[in-house]
Design a protein around this motif. Structure first.
Motif, PDB file in Angstrom:
ATOM      1  N   ALA A  18       0.858  -1.187   0.000  1.00 14.88           N
ATOM      2  CA  ALA A  18       0.000   0.000   0.000  1.00 14.88           C
ATOM      3  C   ALA A  18       0.892   1.234   0.000  1.00 14.88           C
ATOM      4  CB  ALA A  18      -0.913   0.019   1.220  1.00 14.88           C
ATOM      5  N   THR A  19       0.500   2.258  -0.752  1.00 12.88           N
ATOM      6  CA  THR A  19       1.236   3.510  -0.791  1.00 12.88           C
ATOM      7  C   THR A  19       0.313   4.639  -0.356  1.00 12.88           C
ATOM      8  OG1 THR A  19       0.701   3.828  -3.134  1.00 12.88           O
ATOM      9  CG2 THR A  19       2.793   2.751  -2.617  1.00 12.88           C
ATOM     10  N   LEU A  20       0.881   5.622   0.343  1.00  8.21           N
ATOM     11  CA  LEU A  20       0.081   6.737   0.846  1.00  8.21           C
ATOM     12  C   LEU A  20       0.960   7.975   0.925  1.00  8.21           C
ATOM     13  CD1 LEU A  20      -2.509   6.574   3.708  1.00  8.21           C
ATOM     14  CD2 LEU A  20      -0.889   8.452   3.599  1.00  8.21           C
ATOM     15  N   PHE A  21       0.540   9.035   0.219  1.00  7.85           N
ATOM     16  CA  PHE A  21       1.320  10.267   0.160  1.00  7.85           C
ATOM     17  C   PHE A  21       0.443  11.462   0.490  1.00  7.85           C
ATOM     18  CE2 PHE A  21       2.952   7.191  -2.836  1.00  7.85           C
ATOM     19  CZ  PHE A  21       4.210   6.983  -2.304  1.00  7.85           C
ATOM     20  N   PHE A  22       0.636  12.022   1.677  1.00 13.73           N
ATOM     21  CA  PHE A  22      -0.034  13.258   2.089  1.00 13.73           C
ATOM     22  C   PHE A  22      -1.562  13.118   2.082  1.00 13.73           C
ATOM     23  CE2 PHE A  22       3.639  14.282  -0.752  1.00 13.73           C
ATOM     24  CZ  PHE A  22       4.575  14.410   0.256  1.00 13.73           C
ATOM     25  N   SER A  23      -2.065  11.931   2.304  1.00 11.16           N
ATOM     26  CA  SER A  23      -3.507  11.688   2.323  1.00 11.16           C
ATOM     27  C   SER A  23      -3.928  11.287   3.728  1.00 11.16           C
ATOM     28  CB  SER A  23      -3.878  10.581   1.331  1.00 11.16           C
ATOM     29  OG  SER A  23      -3.609  10.980   0.015  1.00 11.16           O
ATOM     30  N   ALA A  37       4.884   8.845   2.647  1.00  9.69           N
ATOM     31  CA  ALA A  37       5.693  10.058   2.599  1.00  9.69           C
ATOM     32  C   ALA A  37       5.092  11.091   3.532  1.00  9.69           C
ATOM     33  CB  ALA A  37       5.766  10.602   1.178  1.00  9.69           C
ATOM     34  N   TYR A  38       5.916  11.605   4.415  1.00  5.84           N
ATOM     35  CA  TYR A  38       5.524  12.681   5.313  1.00  5.84           C
ATOM     36  C   TYR A  38       6.189  13.977   4.856  1.00  5.84           C
ATOM     37  CZ  TYR A  38       4.831   8.702   8.588  1.00  5.84           C
ATOM     38  OH  TYR A  38       4.458   7.537   9.186  1.00  5.84           O
ATOM     39  N   PRO A  39       5.552  15.127   5.041  1.00  4.25           N
ATOM     40  CA  PRO A  39       6.248  16.386   4.772  1.00  4.25           C
ATOM     41  C   PRO A  39       7.342  16.611   5.810  1.00  4.25           C
ATOM     42  CG  PRO A  39       4.094  16.814   5.745  1.00  4.25           C
ATOM     43  CD  PRO A  39       4.162  15.332   5.481  1.00  4.25           C
ATOM     44  N   GLY A  40       8.536  17.010   5.354  1.00  5.42           N
ATOM     45  CA  GLY A  40       9.624  17.285   6.275  1.00  5.42           C
ATOM     46  C   GLY A  40       9.417  18.590   7.024  1.00  5.42           C
ATOM     47  N   HIS A  47       9.907  12.972   3.891  1.00  9.31           N
ATOM     48  CA  HIS A  47      10.414  11.875   4.700  1.00  9.31           C
ATOM     49  C   HIS A  47       9.714  10.609   4.204  1.00  9.31           C
ATOM     50  CE1 HIS A  47      11.419  10.403   9.057  1.00  9.31           C
ATOM     51  NE2 HIS A  47      12.062   9.732   8.126  1.00  9.31           N
ATOM     52  N   LEU A  48      10.427   9.793   3.452  1.00  7.67           N
ATOM     53  CA  LEU A  48       9.865   8.587   2.839  1.00  7.67           C
ATOM     54  C   LEU A  48      10.177   7.388   3.721  1.00  7.67           C
ATOM     55  CD1 LEU A  48       8.385   7.541   0.299  1.00  7.67           C
ATOM     56  CD2 LEU A  48      10.631   7.151  -0.729  1.00  7.67           C
ATOM     57  N   CYS A  49       9.132   6.681   4.152  1.00  5.66           N
ATOM     58  CA  CYS A  49       9.291   5.562   5.081  1.00  5.66           C
ATOM     59  C   CYS A  49       8.677   4.287   4.510  1.00  5.66           C
ATOM     60  CB  CYS A  49       8.619   5.873   6.413  1.00  5.66           C
ATOM     61  SG  CYS A  49       9.356   7.259   7.319  1.00  5.66           S
ATOM     62  N   VAL A  50       9.343   3.178   4.759  1.00  7.92           N
ATOM     63  CA  VAL A  50       8.845   1.870   4.348  1.00  7.92           C
ATOM     64  C   VAL A  50       8.611   1.033   5.601  1.00  7.92           C
ATOM     65  CG1 VAL A  50       9.281  -0.222   3.006  1.00  7.92           C
ATOM     66  CG2 VAL A  50      10.138   1.992   2.186  1.00  7.92           C
ATOM     67  N   TYR A  51       7.410   0.486   5.727  1.00  9.35           N
ATOM     68  CA  TYR A  51       7.025  -0.321   6.883  1.00  9.35           C
ATOM     69  C   TYR A  51       6.639  -1.730   6.429  1.00  9.35           C
ATOM     70  CZ  TYR A  51       6.256   4.286   9.079  1.00  9.35           C
ATOM     71  OH  TYR A  51       6.376   5.559   9.554  1.00  9.35           O
ATOM     72  N   ARG A  52       6.747  -2.654   7.381  1.00  6.88           N
ATOM     73  CA  ARG A  52       6.187  -3.994   7.172  1.00  6.88           C
ATOM     74  C   ARG A  52       5.126  -4.238   8.246  1.00  6.88           C
ATOM     75  NH1 ARG A  52       8.087  -8.058   4.266  1.00  6.88           N
ATOM     76  NH2 ARG A  52      10.251  -7.329   4.338  1.00  6.88           N
ATOM     77  N   LYS A  53       3.977  -4.727   7.795  1.00  5.06           N
ATOM     78  CA  LYS A  53       2.931  -5.100   8.766  1.00  5.06           C
ATOM     79  C   LYS A  53       3.422  -6.253   9.627  1.00  5.06           C
ATOM     80  CE  LYS A  53      -1.652  -7.245   8.936  1.00  5.06           C
ATOM     81  NZ  LYS A  53      -2.839  -7.655   8.163  1.00  5.06           N
ATOM     82  N   ASN A  54       3.279  -6.113  10.937  1.00  6.52           N
ATOM     83  CA  ASN A  54       3.678  -7.187  11.832  1.00  6.52           C
ATOM     84  C   ASN A  54       2.794  -8.404  11.625  1.00  6.52           C
ATOM     85  OD1 ASN A  54       5.560  -5.408  12.884  1.00  6.52           O
ATOM     86  ND2 ASN A  54       4.288  -4.839  14.638  1.00  6.52           N
ATOM     87  N   TYR A  55       3.420  -9.552  11.530  1.00  7.68           N
ATOM     88  CA  TYR A  55       2.662 -10.767  11.183  1.00  7.68           C
ATOM     89  C   TYR A  55       1.639 -11.129  12.242  1.00  7.68           C
ATOM     90  CZ  TYR A  55       1.686 -15.480   9.596  1.00  7.68           C
ATOM     91  OH  TYR A  55       1.057 -16.612   9.170  1.00  7.68           O
ATOM     92  N   ASN A  56       1.920 -10.816  13.498  1.00  2.00           N
ATOM     93  CA  ASN A  56       1.060 -11.280  14.583  1.00  2.00           C
ATOM     94  C   ASN A  56       0.014 -10.262  14.992  1.00  2.00           C
ATOM     95  OD1 ASN A  56       2.766  -9.416  15.679  1.00  2.00           O
ATOM     96  ND2 ASN A  56       3.285 -10.603  17.521  1.00  2.00           N
TER      97      ASN A  56
END
Length: 276
Positions: A153-158, A178-181, A263-272
């Motif tokens: 999933a991607t989300l930019f300023f929404s 992406a967050y605004p710096g 500020h561009l961040c990449v996350y992984r959903k925790n499996y549990n």
């Protein structure tokens, strides 16, 4: 293409038939002539999301390449985490600038791309850019997508609803945000306001997700004419929060230099997580 859309009335899977989507309980949603489907349940009259002025201003401004550094970084992240089986969901797609870059990044890997926005005007604009994308109108707080059906999933300023993203993402699914710096559009603010303030640092911790990597994208951009300056201004929320006197300051500028910072961040959903 296997559909991941769900009925906004009863949450059952939607099937795509000729010019409509239908669920097993008979709820039906017509496909507009522009190629999208409206899955936003009635919320009264008025404009939802960005209006036509904001969308057209953003379209013109972004087409000039000022935010290309963010689009390129996004494409690199998607290419890194995607594979030939990836299903991608662009949350709050706007006029489709970043959605089009997502398509390019997934060429040869996957064609399962879905994108939505709460603004019909935005989705119509995206439809003109992204012909091979499943487009729909919906709210980020009630995403009509099946549980666990999205790989990225991607989300930019929404608008951001973590619970909905946890629900729709598959176990170990990826979220790119992406967050605004802190200094984003600082030069623009200085030109408008007598006492401008910088953005507050974002707390990048999200419950249910693990931060995998982050990247700060910073540069100065030069806007060579008043038209481009006003395009940038009109695509931001500041346009609607600024008085006429301060708007006039900006409209009188022949050019402008301003910082852009993402500020561009990449996350992984925790499996549990419970939603897995």
């Amino acid at each position: 293409m296997e559909q991941i859309l769900s009925c906004p009335v009863c949450a059952s899977p939607l099937s795509c038939e000729e010019k409509r989507y239908v669920c097993p309980h008979g709820h039906s949603f017509d496909v507009a002539k522009q190629g999208y489907v409206n899955l936003l349940l009635s919320r009264g009259t008025g404009v939802h999301g960005d209006n036509a002025l904001m969308i057209e201003s953003r379209k013109r401004f972004l087409s000039k390449g000022y935010y290309a550094s963010l689009a390129d970084a996004l494409s690199a992240k998607i290419a890194k985490y995607a594979n030939e089986d990836t299903t991608l969901l662009d949350v709050g797609c706007g006029e489709g600038y970043y959605t089009a870059h997502l398509r390019e990044a997934l060429k040869g890997k996957s064609n399962r791309i879905y994108a939505f926005d709460i603004s019909k005007d935005a989705v119509r604009a995206t439809a003109k850019r992204c012909l091979d994308t499943t487009l729909f109108v919906a709210s980020a707080y009630e995403v009509p997508v099946l549980n666990g059906s999205v790989d990225i999933a991607t989300l930019f300023f929404s608008p951001f609803c973590p619970d909905e993203l946890l629900r729709v993402l598959a176990p170990n699914g990826i979220l790119v945000m992406a967050y605004p710096g802190v200094e984003h559009l600082w030069g623009l603010k200085q030109a408008i306001y007598d006492a401008p303030y910088k953005n507050r640092p974002e707390d990048t911790r999200i419950e249910g997700f693990t931060l995998l990597e982050e990247e700060m994208i910073s540069k100065e951009i030069f806007l060579p004419d008043t038209e481009t300056v006003m395009e940038l201004f009109a695509m931001t929320p500041y346009y609607y929060k600024t008085g006429e006197k301060d708007k006039a300051k900006l409209a009188s500028l022949p050019s402008l230099t301003t910082e852009i910072q993402f500020h561009l961040c990449v996350y992984r959903k925790n499996y549990n997580t419970e939603q897995a």
